[in-house]
Design a protein around this motif. Structure first.
Motif, PDB file in Angstrom:
ATOM      1  N   VAL A  19       0.846  -1.186   0.000  1.00 17.77           N
ATOM      2  CA  VAL A  19       0.000   0.000   0.000  1.00 17.77           C
ATOM      3  C   VAL A  19       0.882   1.237   0.000  1.00 17.77           C
ATOM      4  N   ALA A  20       0.782   2.028  -1.020  1.00 20.14           N
ATOM      5  CA  ALA A  20       1.694   3.163  -1.181  1.00 20.14           C
ATOM      6  C   ALA A  20       1.524   4.214  -0.105  1.00 20.14           C
ATOM      7  N   SER A  21       0.347   4.302   0.485  1.00 17.20           N
ATOM      8  CA  SER A  21       0.087   5.384   1.437  1.00 17.20           C
ATOM      9  C   SER A  21       0.664   5.136   2.811  1.00 17.20           C
ATOM     10  N   GLY A  22       1.161   3.937   3.087  1.00 17.03           N
ATOM     11  CA  GLY A  22       1.590   3.601   4.440  1.00 17.03           C
ATOM     12  C   GLY A  22       2.649   4.518   4.998  1.00 17.03           C
ATOM     13  N   ILE A  23       3.775   4.661   4.285  1.00 18.84           N
ATOM     14  CA  ILE A  23       4.878   5.453   4.803  1.00 18.84           C
ATOM     15  C   ILE A  23       4.514   6.922   4.875  1.00 18.84           C
ATOM     16  N   VAL A  61       7.489   0.939  11.699  1.00 23.90           N
ATOM     17  CA  VAL A  61       7.175   1.130  13.119  1.00 23.90           C
ATOM     18  C   VAL A  61       6.788   2.579  13.376  1.00 23.90           C
ATOM     19  N   PHE A  62       7.539   3.516  12.788  1.00 28.83           N
ATOM     20  CA  PHE A  62       7.182   4.927  12.937  1.00 28.83           C
ATOM     21  C   PHE A  62       5.779   5.185  12.399  1.00 28.83           C
ATOM     22  N   THR A  63       5.466   4.585  11.255  1.00 25.43           N
ATOM     23  CA  THR A  63       4.161   4.795  10.641  1.00 25.43           C
ATOM     24  C   THR A  63       3.036   4.298  11.541  1.00 25.43           C
ATOM     25  N   ASP A  97       9.766   4.120  23.627  1.00 22.68           N
ATOM     26  CA  ASP A  97       9.040   3.296  24.598  1.00 22.68           C
ATOM     27  C   ASP A  97       8.547   2.003  23.958  1.00 22.68           C
ATOM     28  N   ARG A  98       8.002   2.113  22.753  1.00 19.14           N
ATOM     29  CA  ARG A  98       7.489   0.925  22.068  1.00 19.14           C
ATOM     30  C   ARG A  98       8.612  -0.079  21.827  1.00 19.14           C
TER      31      ARG A  98
END
Length: 267
Positions: A19-23, A61-63, A97-98
């Motif tokens: 899915v292109a929108s993820g990042i 993970v950031f996303t 934290d995560r």
């Protein structure tokens, strides 16, 4: 990872599923722009921005954590009053934290978060709900997941937490009320899942994760984050240098403006 698609409804996974929108969701964390509106020019802001125990934190993970951050803070007046750099810094702490939590639960979950368990969970709880690739793509996009690997990572993290955190919650004195148990039954949630959810929202969890952070090595590599922290500390010469580095790396005009502001304050 391969999935059994012999169920009534198939889980469509493959090379064409990304899915292109993820990042792009990460772009919200830019120095300027609305809290919940992606800014395409900032999409690489967190690429190789952080290492935990010597390993880069993946962009995915950031996303995913940004989605969690937004949902947690979108009605928080204090967070909304922060400027974008301040919100970005707060978000960065959430990612640390995560990752500290992830290191802990992965080391203790055992087979509960194995590849086989992950595949089975996806097949039973996610894959069977979608009949077309388009539907599944929409699900991934809504969850801020860029594709199959991101989905597997988040399911693994969930299963590892579910295997470990309920016992920690009990040790901390977290219990469920009868009303919470009944509500969980209506939502088909196990007691352990309910207890984990309650623990994750508790002050005890905040205190506990603060201790977990002491057990990981954190390396901040983002010049944007380092520049902001230097600026906040009054180290304006270092802030100017780092803001210029951030401008060269990301091409974001606001960083150059902050470098000039730092120069003025350093005089």
């Amino acid at each position: 990872m391969k999935y059994n698609t012999a169920t009534k409804k198939k889980l469509y996974l493959g090379a064409g599923l990304l899915v292109a929108s993820g990042i792009a969701v990460v772009a919200v964390l830019a120095v300027s722009g609305a809290f919940a509106t992606p800014a395409p020019e900032h999409q690489n802001l967190f690429y190789h921005a952080l290492k935990i125990n010597g390993e880069y934190v993946p962009n995915g993970v950031f996303t995913t954590e940004w989605k969690n951050f937004y949902e947690r803070h979108k009605r928080n007046a204090r967070t909304l009053r922060l400027n974008q750099e301040e919100r970005t810094d707060l978000f960065f702490e959430q990612v640390i934290d995560r990752m500290a939590l992830q290191e802990y639960v992965y080391s203790r979950a055992g087979d509960a978060a194995s590849d086989e368990r992950v595949a089975a969970y996806i097949e039973e709880n996610i894959g069977s709900l979608y009949t077309t690739r388009e539907e599944f793509n929409q699900y991934l996009s809504a969850e801020a997941l860029a594709g199959e690997e991101d989905l597997e990572r988040e399911v693994k993290f969930y299963l590892a937490r579910l295997a470990v955190l309920p016992d920690i919650a009990r040790e901390k004195g977290i219990t469920l009320t009868e009303a919470e148990i009944e509500q969980g039954k209506s939502g088909k949630m196990s007691r352990d899942a309910l207890l984990m959810q309650k623990f994750l929202r508790s002050p005890e969890f905040v205190q506990w994760t603060a201790e977990l952070r002491k057990n990981v090595t954190v390396e901040i590599l983002s010049p944007a984050i380092l520049a902001f922290r230097s600026f906040q500390d009054g180290n304006y010469n270092e802030a100017a240098r780092l803001y210029r580095e951030a401008y060269q790396r990301y091409g974001v005009d606001e960083f150059l403006e902050k470098a000039r502001e730092s120069d003025r304050l350093a005089k």
